[in-house]
Design an enzyme around this catalytic site. Structure first.
Site, PDB file in Angstrom:
ATOM      1  N   LYS A  91       0.816  -1.221   0.000  1.00  0.00           N
ATOM      2  CA  LYS A  91       0.000   0.000   0.000  1.00  0.00           C
ATOM      3  C   LYS A  91       0.849   1.270   0.000  1.00  0.00           C
ATOM      4  O   LYS A  91       0.441   2.303  -0.516  1.00  0.00           O
ATOM      5  CB  LYS A  91      -0.936   0.003   1.214  1.00  0.00           C
ATOM      6  CG  LYS A  91      -1.997  -1.097   1.177  1.00  0.00           C
ATOM      7  CD  LYS A  91      -3.086  -0.812   0.163  1.00  0.00           C
ATOM      8  CE  LYS A  91      -4.138  -1.908   0.141  1.00  0.00           C
ATOM      9  NZ  LYS A  91      -5.142  -1.712  -0.908  1.00  0.00           N
ATOM     10  N   GLU A 113      -9.424   6.216   3.139  1.00  0.00           N
ATOM     11  CA  GLU A 113     -10.241   5.136   3.686  1.00  0.00           C
ATOM     12  C   GLU A 113      -9.303   3.954   3.950  1.00  0.00           C
ATOM     13  O   GLU A 113      -8.227   3.891   3.366  1.00  0.00           O
ATOM     14  CB  GLU A 113     -11.321   4.718   2.677  1.00  0.00           C
ATOM     15  CG  GLU A 113     -10.857   3.702   1.612  1.00  0.00           C
ATOM     16  CD  GLU A 113      -9.755   4.207   0.698  1.00  0.00           C
ATOM     17  OE1 GLU A 113      -9.646   5.419   0.513  1.00  0.00           O
ATOM     18  OE2 GLU A 113      -8.981   3.374   0.173  1.00  0.00           O
ATOM     19  N   SER A 380       1.507  -9.669  -0.872  1.00  0.00           N
ATOM     20  CA  SER A 380       1.225  -8.230  -0.829  1.00  0.00           C
ATOM     21  C   SER A 380       1.493  -7.615   0.543  1.00  0.00           C
ATOM     22  O   SER A 380       1.777  -6.430   0.649  1.00  0.00           O
ATOM     23  CB  SER A 380      -0.232  -7.979  -1.226  1.00  0.00           C
ATOM     24  OG  SER A 380      -1.098  -8.801  -0.462  1.00  0.00           O
TER      25      SER A 380
HETATM   26  C1  LIG Z   1      -1.793  -6.897   2.588  1.00  0.00           C
HETATM   27  C2  LIG Z   1      -2.929  -6.573   1.702  1.00  0.00           C
HETATM   28  N1  LIG Z   1      -3.051  -7.241   0.544  1.00  0.00           N
HETATM   29  C3  LIG Z   1      -4.081  -7.001  -0.297  1.00  0.00           C
HETATM   30  C4  LIG Z   1      -5.054  -6.077   0.017  1.00  0.00           C
HETATM   31  C5  LIG Z   1      -6.191  -5.886  -0.934  1.00  0.00           C
HETATM   32  O1  LIG Z   1      -6.116  -4.677  -1.607  1.00  0.00           O
HETATM   33  P1  LIG Z   1      -5.733  -4.621  -3.133  1.00  0.00           P
HETATM   34  O2  LIG Z   1      -6.592  -5.588  -3.850  1.00  0.00           O
HETATM   35  O3  LIG Z   1      -5.996  -3.211  -3.480  1.00  0.00           O
HETATM   36  O4  LIG Z   1      -4.288  -4.984  -3.260  1.00  0.00           O
HETATM   37  C6  LIG Z   1      -4.967  -5.341   1.214  1.00  0.00           C
HETATM   38  C7  LIG Z   1      -5.970  -4.326   1.558  1.00  0.00           C
HETATM   39  O5  LIG Z   1      -6.026  -3.763   2.599  1.00  0.00           O
HETATM   40  C8  LIG Z   1      -3.873  -5.606   2.073  1.00  0.00           C
HETATM   41  O6  LIG Z   1      -3.735  -4.962   3.234  1.00  0.00           O
END
Ligand SMILES: Cc1ncc(COP(=O)(O)O)c(C=O)c1O
Length: 417
Positions: A91, A113, A380
């Site tokens: 993020k 948000e 992620s």
């Molecule tokens: C670690 C992590 N992965 C994935 C996501 C999902 O978001 P996005 O699909 O925008 O990557 C989030 C959302 O808060 C997250 O904290």
């Protein structure tokens, strides 16, 4: 019309656009112009790249999951460790880009948000670094289940506002942030955290997140790794689109997006928009696939991971799904928890619950592809933030004993003072 050569495409086939109240058109126009100009400004890009290196800690590593690959006996699995970026998830790539843009536009305040809290934490950290006051809207349910992230946001100096409307989760936090922005845009930037919302947000977030895919190209070339498949979890879609976008032209690579299968296929038990559950609709300023009831109202969703617990999907991913370039699948709460354990024990890496959905799928894809092939999963985020959920699920009694002792300690201290 979509034009793939333009940095702001707005529409991706039928999906995307800018469906907002008249009052928000001016700030979105302003944002689009500033973004396009900034992305051609070498000084802006130099500052962004330097902070990605020194503040975020990029590049994030690409780890060979040797033990898991051996155990499965299929394709080689590599993990892009986005969770090692500052504040624990991808993020911050976007938060930093938009934070610098807010500064460039002379905005004296940032609002955001957050769902899992990762985007809120990233935004709060960036605002602390850049000296901009910050308010984060967060559903009351998420405030409760992601308390460690609320603590961090407040420590960074942000104001966290619990949202008590609707299902009290991410979609309600987005609504509240849009409401605030409609009356404050003169001096406020809305730092949206996923590749969704009215144009130019989906394009802007993709561009700031594409550092993930660009690094991956360099890292795989340097090491002679030839990917056959890539796997990412999909909430709104920012980590997935950032991971996939720079490699989309390489048609030989399968790209797989994983949605939250939750606890079953009944309404309200999952957040599966692409695999048959969703319908075309316009919600929160953009046209895409949403979980809607027969009246067109947004349905409730469920996922063990707050970050995937959202009824819509970013328009570019919806388009890539409809056109068949990205395959969509789902992982259940339980599969995600199981995968989390596999990677923790085998590789010494704890996935965030969101990322663990991709982790669950990569185990299946590696088996399916077989030896001699390579699959890369985007982790992620890392799992520290989830300890209050995972510990409760995986070792309930030990965690209960620990919590009770903690409460007793706090009460004893209160009595003394
Ligand atoms: C670690 C992590 N992965 C994935 C996501 C999902 O978001 P996005 O699909 O925008 O990557 C989030 C959302 O808060 C997250 O904290």
């Amino acid at each position: 019309m979509s034009d793939p050569d333009r940095i702001v495409q707005s529409f991706f086939g039928d999906f995307g656009g800018r469906y907002v109240a008249e009052v928000l058109r001016a700030p979105l126009d302003e944002l689009e112009v500033e973004f396009i100009t900034a992305m051609q400004d070498q000084e802006f890009l130099r500052l962004y790249r330097n902070l990605l290196r020194d503040f975020v800690g990029r590049p994030t590593p690409l780890l060979y999951a040797e033990n898991t690959s051996r155990e499965i006996g299929g394709a080689d699995i590599y993990i892009k460790l986005e969770g090692l970026a500052a504040t624990g998830a991808h993020k911050i790539n976007n938060a930093l880009g938009q934070g610098l843009l807010a500064k460039r536009m002379g905005k004296g305040r940032v609002i955001a948000e957050t769902g899992a809290g990762q985007h809120g934490v990233a935004t709060a950290a960036v605002c602390a670094k850049l000296g901009i006051p910050c308010r984060v809207y967060m559903g009351e349910v998420d405030v409760r289940r992601q308390r460690p992230n609320v603590f961090s946001m407040e420590l960074y100096g942000a104001e966290v506002v619990p949202v008590k409307t609707g299902s009290k989760t991410l979609k309600d936090a987005v609504n509240e942030a849009l409401r605030d922005w409609a009356s404050s845009f003169q001096d406020t930037h809305y730092l949206l955290g996923s590749a969704l919302g009215p144009s130019p947000f989906p394009d802007m977030v993709r561009e700031f997140q594409s550092v993930i895919g660009r690094e991956l190209i360099e890292q795989t070339q340097e090491r002679g790794i030839v990917p056959d498949a890539m796997v990412a979890c999909v909430g709104g879609g920012s980590n997935a689109i950032g991971f996939f976008a720079p490699l989309l032209e390489r048609r030989e690579i399968r790209m797989i997006g994983v949605e939250a299968g939750g606890r079953g296929s009944a309404t309200g038990d999952h957040a599966v928009r692409m695999e048959g559950g969703g319908r075309l609709g316009i919600v929160q300023g953009y046209k895409s696939m949403f979980l809607l009831d027969s009246d067109g109202q947004v349905q409730d969703t469920h996922s063990v991971s707050a970050g995937l617990d959202y009824p819509g999907i970013g328009p570019q991913l919806a388009y890539l799904g409809a056109s068949g370039r990205v395959e969509f699948t789902r992982a259940s709460d339980q599969e995600a928890l199981d995968a989390l354990r596999v990677f923790a024990r085998n590789e010494g890496v704890i996935f965030a619950l969101e990322s663990a959905h991709a982790g669950a799928q990569v185990l299946k894809t590696a088996k399916e592809l077989g030896p001699g092939k390579t699959v890369i999963v985007n982790m992620s985020g890392r799992g520290d933030k989830d300890i209050f959920i995972t510990a409760k699920e995986l070792t309930p009694q030990t965690w209960k004993d620990f919590m009770q002792r903690e409460v007793q300690e706090i009460e004893a201290k209160e009595k003394q003072s």
